[in-house]
Write a protein that holds these residues in place. Structure first.
Motif: not given
Length: 259
Positions: A170-174
């Motif tokens: 989720m932290a890697l999103a975007g």
């Protein structure tokens, strides 16, 4: 550090610069006059005993807590007074010690919400079709954090290690520019710790991160630089090899041996 224009700061190639950063809670200075820089793409560990100020430092960097004094620059831009949500849009991400997952939703849905949360049109309620970039990005994150086999399972059914993997996904999103990982190995089994090391080591080389971690066997294997904090201040910086062999760090942080 000397003051400089945003253009000059960008020329240094630093992702993050902290200048005299202090955070006080009443009379207590949780962090005090902290200054250091993290280069773009650099991987750094911040270590120290409990109460050293590591998580407070993360909270100030992300904007969860405002700095009492000092400056925070992100890729040359002064973000000291910028709200946390705007720092996220600028490419700063973090994980937390306590899980912030949607436990009743599936792994895929958690990653999809993370992707949509940092995308344009993120408040649209219509579910995108199969060819939509958000769906493709979700599938890419699933593969990157090695959770394809449990994509449709509810988060509540995952192991602790799998939940940590999901948080990283989720932290890697975007396409973040810098990620702060707050004790990602906490509570993991030996096998899950090996998986975590593999996951962090496989991140794209341009994607820098700062890692708070008590397990030095993990921290020193996946970073290039280490900052040691003690009583809210920076004690010293060094390479993993320098810090591992430093007698003062051993005495203050490790008590003569690894935790």
């Amino acid at each position: 550090m000397t003051d400089a224009s945003p253009a000059a700061q960008l020329a240094t190639g630093n992702a993050l610069e902290l200048e005299g950063v202090t955070r006080a809670f009443g009379a207590l200075r949780a962090i005090d006059d902290v200054s250091f820089a993290v280069a773009a793409g650099e991987r750094r560990a911040v270590i120290g005993a409990n109460g050293a100020g590591k998580t407070t430092l993360f909270n100030v960097i992300t904007g969860d807590f405002p700095a009492t004094a000092g400056r925070v620059r992100f890729f040359g831009e002064d973000v000291t007074a910028v709200p946390a949500y705007d720092r996220i849009r600028m490419g700063l991400r973090r994980t937390y010690q306590s899980s912030l997952l949607f436990r009743d939703l599936s792994v895929w849905d958690n990653l999809f919400l993370a992707v949509r949360g940092v995308a344009r049109g993120r408040f649209a309620f219509r579910r995108p079709r199969g060819s939509h970039p958000s769906r493709a990005a979700t599938e890419d994150l699933l593969e990157r954090v090695r959770l394809q086999a449990v994509a449709q399972r509810p988060v509540s059914s995952l192991s602790h290690g799998q939940q940590r993997q999901l948080e990283i996904g989720m932290a890697l999103a975007g396409a973040p520019r810098l990620i702060l990982f707050d004790e990602p190995a906490a509570g993991l089994s030996p096998a899950e710790r090996r998986e975590l090391v593999a996951l962090l080591s496989a991140l794209p080389t341009h994607m820098g991160f700062i890692l708070i971690e008590h397990d030095l066997d993990i921290a020193l294997r996946v970073v290039q630089q280490v900052t040691v904090m003690h009583n809210g201040r920076v004690l010293k910086h060094g390479t993993p090899q320098q810090i591992e062999s430093d007698a003062e760090v051993a005495a203050i942080y490790m008590g003569g041996g690894r935790h």
